[in-house]
Design a protein around this motif. Sequence first.
Motif, PDB file in Angstrom:
ATOM      1  N   SER A 235       0.963  -1.252  -0.029  1.00 42.85           N
ATOM      2  CA  SER A 235      -0.091  -0.116   0.144  1.00 42.85           C
ATOM      3  C   SER A 235       0.849   1.295   0.138  1.00 42.85           C
ATOM      4  CB  SER A 235      -0.978   0.030   1.308  1.00 42.85           C
ATOM      5  OG  SER A 235      -0.768  -1.224   1.780  1.00 42.85           O
TER       6      SER A 235
ATOM      7  N   ASP B  91      -2.740   5.617  -1.198  1.00 40.81           N
ATOM      8  CA  ASP B  91      -3.845   4.656  -0.627  1.00 40.81           C
ATOM      9  C   ASP B  91      -4.175   5.222   0.860  1.00 40.81           C
ATOM     10  OD1 ASP B  91      -3.644   3.150  -2.789  1.00 40.81           O
ATOM     11  OD2 ASP B  91      -2.314   1.632  -1.883  1.00 40.81           O
TER      12      ASP B  91
ATOM     13  N   ARG C  93      -6.529   8.220   1.104  1.00 44.96           N
ATOM     14  CA  ARG C  93      -7.815   7.944   0.768  1.00 44.96           C
ATOM     15  C   ARG C  93      -8.661   7.292   1.726  1.00 44.96           C
ATOM     16  NH1 ARG C  93      -5.804   6.751  -4.545  1.00 44.96           N
ATOM     17  NH2 ARG C  93      -5.329   4.642  -4.048  1.00 44.96           N
TER      18      ARG C  93
END
Lengths: 133, 323, 422
Positions: B45, B49, B52
């Motif tokens: 990740s 990411d 978000r």
Amino acid sequence: MTDYEPKIIAFLCNWCSYVAADAAGVSRFQQAANVRVIRVFCSGMVDPSYVLKAFSSGADAVLVAGCHPGDCHYISGNMKALRRSFLLANLLKEMGVDEGRFRLEWIAASESPRYAEVINEMSESVRQLGPMH
Amino acid sequence: MKPKIAIVSASGCRACETTMLDIHYGVSALNRWAEIQFWPFVLGSSMADLERIDHLDVCFFSGAIATGSDRAMAEMLRKKCDRLVAVGACAAYGGMPGLKNLKKPATAEAADRGDLPEELALPEQENRVRALDGVDGIDRVDAVVPGCPAPVNLVWAAVSALVCGGEADARITYAAARLPEEMVRPILSGLGPPPGAVFAGEKAVCATCSRKKEEKRFKAVKRPYQAYESTGRCLLEQGLICQGIATREGCGGLCTGVGVPCRGCYGKPPATFDPGAKMVSAISSTFETEKPAEIQKIADDFVDMTGCFYRYTLPAQCMLMKG
Amino acid sequence: MTMQETTTFEPLKGQDAPCRVRVVPDDGDQRAYLQTTGYLDPADLCIGRAVEELPRILSIRSPAHHLAAARLLDRLFNVEPPDIAKNMRNALGRSLVLCRHLRKLHLLLLDPNDPFPDHRASAKPAGRRAAVAHRRAETVMHALGLAQEAAAILGGRSDHPLTAIAGGVSRFLKDDYYQRLTEIADACLELVLKIEAFFREDLLNEGGPLHHLSEMEIDPVPTATATEGKIVVKDRSGKVVGDFPPEKTPEKISVRREPWSYLPFASLKNGAAGPDTGEKMPGVFLVGPLARMDNEAETETSETRLTPSDACRAMLADLIRTAERMTDLYKKENFVGPAIRTVPEKMGAEAWAALEGPAGLIVLGATVDGKGIVESIRVVDPIQINNGVRCRIAEAAVAEGLAQNRSHTDIKRRLENSLLLF
């Protein structure tokens, strides 16, 4: 640098050095006003952590003063202070605290001139060294 | 709903992070209890990411803060996480990377990065290595799992307590046996550990060390390359610097048990103010002599006390050099 | 995927050091850079410390550094450890090889989308594929668990081991452990054979999920290993082209910094491995299982190309060889004797040592002052040595991905899996 006033923390033993400090005041000896006195029952109870705490809270120098060897009110407290002082001084030196910022002195109750002398000497030498860090 | 968790490493050696994988068979079971939303090492990740994600329940953070990207990640995780857990000595106290703070500032090194195109620029190195809670944007760390590396049983205890709601299974009871009672009760009852909980003991390592302690007296300091008894007597009594006395218990006296002195990877116990001061006091009270010259001689044989007493804790627990 | 502008692959999962690959357009072409974005210089941690602490400090770089540092202390104090101490260190080294390789293989096996599929708990049957994948990952974890147990018995701890000290090891094994070690060695061999078989037969073959590892290639490079305390350099065909003792390292291997990566590059100096071939990154060489490979005997590696798949096969062969040797070594008679250490009497001023760790050659050199404080330290280890090869692998993976028009995710996965193996 002219208006720099060093802060000295003095841990004084109740039975000797504190009495000397008191007498030094009463006898009106000339002494530098840079000292904050902390009265302790014995120089042997000044744990190295007190000294580190004093330095980390902004002291420029630390004095530990107690009775002369053999005169301790608690028989051997001052020897405990003596044993610790060497290793502590070495540790402080490693961490960048200049020599002379930490001192262990024997000052008997009757030695008030000696007390004033130590204080004056210490504040002068620390003034030369300047502030910590 | 399953709690959402993040597992990350900043600067360090990844040992604590791979400890999460060493829950062996348990690691696949972790998915049954939690949704792992952010784990760069295993899921790949990215920071994008993380941006978000709105909210995370628990983050297990290991490694010290040594670069600008470590700092950015730590600050962002603090904002998004309910509970931020420092795993391992690096995140908790700065760890071994913190020894870098003892180095005199380098002058030449920065120069040769001269005409680098902007797209190849590297994250800035911080001028000091910090523990997780030494970062400005981080006001608190909710739990700590100390150790270098953090041991599997304590990591698992933290995971079960914070993620699995304390569901009792064999592993947590095993780990719980080493935890202080006031921490175990709320965990086993499902309340979760108290704020700021440290997943380790409360006393010093000496409390669980298997060695025999008799009378402490030492005439000269010994270094671990010199001869000493590999089992049996207390190492400090034999004249070696062993930091068990200034270190939090929880490892069960692992190092002293295999014949090497403790170096303090669990940080200081709560009753100790500064590990170095504690060591100075503990060691020098055992000097036999009262002659200043002799004491001076013994004291001068101690080398690199700062790098030893604060091996894992310099950025967080050394009163004079932290920050 | 086509690239007119800078593209970044970050973070790369499973990598030891934090790193990223940045692809920068360069006169209509692209150039891929493998950048290490954070790095702890061992010199920062070691200089100023007491020299006997090195095994414990350097162990954060890799567990094998613990053993290498202990060997450095043996040299510095000029002592020879007793046989049982050597055996115990050796035995620990073996278990560390298993720990390291199995960890890598586990990371290779993890499903990129759902690393921990819980096929038993899910409502709909996940199918044979998921169940088999899960079973395989668990087999690897089982073997890893056993290897870690052996490492913990022998080293005190599997991750940052403790027991190797100047002149030997710090304690005898407890009686209960002799039997356990034998059991572990037998169980490991059985599991490792199983693991090797499914990797070789199902995963790396055509159509297998790891077949992509053989789809990119670089030119082979010289290799180096530590053999009997010496550093042995072989050329691309596997022929020995030179050897030198560890103290000659500064003359033979240079450590260079590039402005775009924190991690330095170790490379062979001119002449250490035959004539310079005029490459853009001269002196790149390789250490690790591939370098330990005895070419003809164990796998068919080519002289003209080198693929991540070769590295994976070498790793599997290394696993079996190590597990086999473990069954010979993990016997009570190897761990009993009169003494566990030779106590040093005097200290030298400088020492060098080389050790073949799980990831490859580790060379350490240090100078100390009169009180045994580290004044300077040289560390040449697989992290720096394989940095050059890893850069080439990254370039090859990106070039192959662009040529085949693969997606960003696909290229990233290929990058991650192939970098894992070096």
